[in-house]
Design a protein around this motif. Structure first.
Motif, PDB file in Angstrom:
ATOM      1  N   ALA A   1       0.835  -1.216   0.000  1.00  6.40           N
ATOM      2  CA  ALA A   1       0.000   0.000   0.000  1.00  6.40           C
ATOM      3  C   ALA A   1       0.863   1.257   0.000  1.00  6.40           C
ATOM      4  O   ALA A   1       0.621   2.201  -0.755  1.00  6.40           O
ATOM      5  N   LEU A   2       1.896   1.265   0.832  1.00  2.65           N
ATOM      6  CA  LEU A   2       2.767   2.446   0.908  1.00  2.65           C
ATOM      7  C   LEU A   2       3.537   2.625  -0.396  1.00  2.65           C
ATOM      8  O   LEU A   2       3.708   3.749  -0.876  1.00  2.65           O
ATOM      9  N   ASN A   3       3.985   1.514  -0.979  1.00  4.05           N
ATOM     10  CA  ASN A   3       4.674   1.593  -2.278  1.00  4.05           C
ATOM     11  C   ASN A   3       3.755   2.154  -3.352  1.00  4.05           C
ATOM     12  O   ASN A   3       4.149   3.006  -4.145  1.00  4.05           O
TER      13      ASN A   3
ATOM     14  N   VAL B   1      -7.147  -2.147   8.707  1.00  4.07           N
ATOM     15  CA  VAL B   1      -7.358  -0.772   9.177  1.00  4.07           C
ATOM     16  C   VAL B   1      -6.274   0.122   8.580  1.00  4.07           C
ATOM     17  O   VAL B   1      -6.550   1.235   8.128  1.00  4.07           O
ATOM     18  N   ILE B   2      -5.037  -0.390   8.550  1.00  4.67           N
ATOM     19  CA  ILE B   2      -3.932   0.388   7.975  1.00  4.67           C
ATOM     20  C   ILE B   2      -4.174   0.646   6.485  1.00  4.67           C
ATOM     21  O   ILE B   2      -3.912   1.742   5.986  1.00  4.67           O
ATOM     22  N   LEU B   3      -4.716  -0.339   5.751  1.00  4.80           N
ATOM     23  CA  LEU B   3      -5.027  -0.124   4.331  1.00  4.80           C
ATOM     24  C   LEU B   3      -6.028   1.019   4.180  1.00  4.80           C
ATOM     25  O   LEU B   3      -5.916   1.863   3.291  1.00  4.80           O
ATOM     26  N   HIS B   4      -7.040   1.047   5.057  1.00  3.10           N
ATOM     27  CA  HIS B   4      -8.020   2.134   5.013  1.00  3.10           C
ATOM     28  C   HIS B   4      -7.343   3.464   5.295  1.00  3.10           C
ATOM     29  O   HIS B   4      -7.632   4.468   4.649  1.00  3.10           O
TER      30      HIS B   4
ATOM     31  N   ALA C   1      -5.305   8.931   4.629  1.00  2.52           N
ATOM     32  CA  ALA C   1      -4.202   9.815   5.031  1.00  2.52           C
ATOM     33  C   ALA C   1      -3.477  10.401   3.831  1.00  2.52           C
ATOM     34  O   ALA C   1      -2.928  11.494   3.898  1.00  2.52           O
ATOM     35  N   TRP C   2      -3.418   9.637   2.727  1.00  2.86           N
ATOM     36  CA  TRP C   2      -2.732  10.126   1.527  1.00  2.86           C
ATOM     37  C   TRP C   2      -3.728  10.186   0.379  1.00  2.86           C
ATOM     38  O   TRP C   2      -3.463   9.737  -0.726  1.00  2.86           O
TER      39      TRP C   2
ATOM     40  N   ASP D   1      -6.962  -6.624  -4.046  1.00  2.00           N
ATOM     41  CA  ASP D   1      -5.743  -7.161  -4.654  1.00  2.00           C
ATOM     42  C   ASP D   1      -4.674  -7.317  -3.587  1.00  2.00           C
ATOM     43  O   ASP D   1      -3.960  -8.309  -3.522  1.00  2.00           O
ATOM     44  N   ILE D   2      -4.554  -6.290  -2.737  1.00  2.00           N
ATOM     45  CA  ILE D   2      -3.523  -6.306  -1.705  1.00  2.00           C
ATOM     46  C   ILE D   2      -3.853  -7.352  -0.640  1.00  2.00           C
ATOM     47  O   ILE D   2      -2.998  -8.124  -0.207  1.00  2.00           O
ATOM     48  N   ALA D   3      -5.140  -7.383  -0.221  1.00  2.00           N
ATOM     49  CA  ALA D   3      -5.537  -8.316   0.843  1.00  2.00           C
ATOM     50  C   ALA D   3      -5.280  -9.764   0.435  1.00  2.00           C
ATOM     51  O   ALA D   3      -4.736 -10.556   1.211  1.00  2.00           O
ATOM     52  N   LEU D   4      -5.675 -10.128  -0.782  1.00  2.00           N
ATOM     53  CA  LEU D   4      -5.461 -11.504  -1.237  1.00  2.00           C
ATOM     54  C   LEU D   4      -4.027 -11.700  -1.699  1.00  2.00           C
ATOM     55  O   LEU D   4      -3.390 -12.709  -1.400  1.00  2.00           O
ATOM     56  N   GLY D   5      -3.510 -10.697  -2.412  1.00  2.00           N
ATOM     57  CA  GLY D   5      -2.157 -10.813  -2.963  1.00  2.00           C
ATOM     58  C   GLY D   5      -1.099 -11.069  -1.910  1.00  2.00           C
ATOM     59  O   GLY D   5      -0.117 -11.778  -2.151  1.00  2.00           O
TER      60      GLY D   5
END
Lengths: 238, 230
Positions: free
Chosen positions: A28-30, A75-78, A83-84, A165-169
């Motif tokens: 997510a940060l990337n 929660v961090i993904l949200h 935040a950005w 994508d991120i959650a499953l990936g």
């Protein structure tokens, strides 16, 4: 040895590399192009920083943003979305119904995969055939969800890599590792063709490629850390 | 309510997760059609709307279903953002804190089926209650009025929806879950929450829940006895 105290990075991630939940945060940060520092949590005793940052669960990952900690990977993904918010891509879709669908399936992923994968790694004792069947069944459901969510650009997210994508990936590394360890095919191009192609595509994505290492590294980690059960069946002493 | 919005809630009277959605809809001032499901004989509509889990609650908005209570709450907040109060705060970190506690409450509210699971469940609940006392102190800036700060929010609704079941558990187990001496802020919060119209309308009657729970236990015991006779 005294050293000059370095200015703390504005964004830090407490974690360890093979954790899919940590991998999520890094992707997510990337994606958002947010500079961040990974603070490796040592094996064994939990660090003071972790205990102070996540006193309730004492678990990784923790995102520390401007000194304030946030726990729980979803929660961090949200938070990465809000935040950005001005930085593309949006990780969550803007349509509330599409959001609800991605959240539903992300929760489904976390209900179905973690325990089954731990059994298949040999990290906990369990019925490996049953665990493999659970993973296959869940992937089959997600194949259907892939169509629903509108993988027009080849991802669950309509605009590219997104929340689901991120959650499953983040689990793909371990899924592929347990396939090799157990000699089973789960992300099978014959059974779940779209997901199999999606997994390859995701792993090659610039935001993912550095944080989701090659399957051999996962296997090596498992052999070193999950104990005798990770060895092939004919080598087990019991 | 915005013109042309059709809201239908599939639910079961005893489910705290359904209660959660009822409270949220009422807080937002949204009218909806309520359909009581017989969970032993699920409707075609429920099975078609939630084919994966086949569970209530399901909110159907203009024909499109949304499942899972906390996902429904976020959906309501986003799809009807101009209507009624917001369930989530605006500041990203505060939102993260609200989501964290809502997840925590959900994790701790899984009920057990066997006696051992139930006893373990009660121990977990008692531990969680102390943690939540601290959360309430932090979120309400010491005043203890709402987890949402000045007004009811996601965490208040998430926890408040469990109240009838928690009170029923106190009756059935004899354990005092909300001790005004150990957790004064929470004990006061419960009194206050229970008095709100939205809560009174949505929360099931505690005695009715106790009866329901006893019947379920008897049915489960009978089924177990029958199974062991084969």
């Amino acid at each position: 040895m005294p050293s000059e105290k370095q200015e703390e990075a504005a964004v830090r991630v407490l974690g360890r590399w093979p954790s899919p939940y940590v991998i999520r945060v890094l992707i997510a940060l990337n994606l958002k192009g947010v500079e961040h520092e990974m603070v490796a949590e040592p094996k064994g005793n939990k660090s003071e920083l972790l205990l102070a940052s996540n006193p309730v669960h004492k678990k990784i990952p923790v995102l520390i943003h401007n000194g304030r900690p946030i726990s729980e990977s979803l929660v961090i993904l949200h938070t990465s979305t809000s935040a950005w918010a001005s930085q593309a891509p949006a990780i969550l879709p803007s349509d509330p119904h599409a959001r609800a669908a991605e959240r539903f399936w992300a929760q489904y992923v976390d209900d179905k995969f973690p325990t089954a994968i731990r059994v298949l790694r040999g990290r906990v004792v369990g019925d490996k055939e049953e665990a493999a069947a659970e993973v296959s069944a869940a992937l089959w459901q997600l194949e259907g969800a892939f169509v629903e969510c509108g993988g027009g650009k080849g991802y669950f997210g309509s605009d590219g890599v997104g929340y689901l994508d991120i959650a499953l990936g983040s689990h793909v590394g371990w899924i592929r590792a347990v396939e090799r360890i157990n000699g089973v095919s789960l992300l099978d191009a014959a059974k779940v063709p779209r997901l199999a192609a999606w997994a390859d595509r995701l792993c090659a994505h610039p935001a993912v490629v550095d944080v989701l290492p090659d399957v051999d590294r996962f296997i090596e980690f498992s052999v070193q850390n999950d104990g005798a059960l990770a060895k092939p069946v004919d080598e087990a002493s019991k | 309510m915005a013109g042309g919005d059709d809201l239908k809630l599939l639910g079961a009277w005893a489910s705290p997760f359904v209660t959660r959605v009822k409270i949220a809809l009422a807080l937002k001032g949204l009218s909806f059609e309520y359909v009581e499901e017989d969970l032993r004989n699920k409707s075609e509509l429920l099975l078609a709307s939630n084919p994966v889990q086949k569970k209530v609650p399901v909110l159907i908005h203009n024909g499109k279903p949304i499942c899972e209570s906390h996902i429904i709450l976020q959906y309501i907040d986003e799809a009807f953002s101009g209507t009624g109060p917001s369930l989530l705060p605006t500041e990203p970190h505060d939102r993260a804190v609200a989501r964290f506690w809502a997840t925590y409450i959900d994790d701790k509210s899984m009920r057990g089926k066997t006696e051992e699971e139930k006893t373990e469940g009660i121990k977990k609940t008692l531990g969680a209650v102390e943690t939540l006392e601290g959360a309430l102190r932090d979120c309400s800036k010491g005043e203890g009025l709402f987890f949402g700060g000045d007004s009811m929010g996601l965490i208040d609704v998430s926890l408040g929806s469990l109240l009838s079941w928690l009170k029923a558990t106190e009756v059935m187990s004899g354990a005092k879950i909300f001790d005004p001496i150990k957790t004064p802020l929470l004990a006061a919060w419960i009194e206050r929450f229970s008095e709100f119209d939205v809560a009174k309308a949505a929360l099931p009657d505690v005695d009715r829940l106790v009866e329901f729970s006893k019947k379920m236990k008897q049915a489960a015991a009978a089924a177990a006895a029958a199974a062991s006779e084969n």
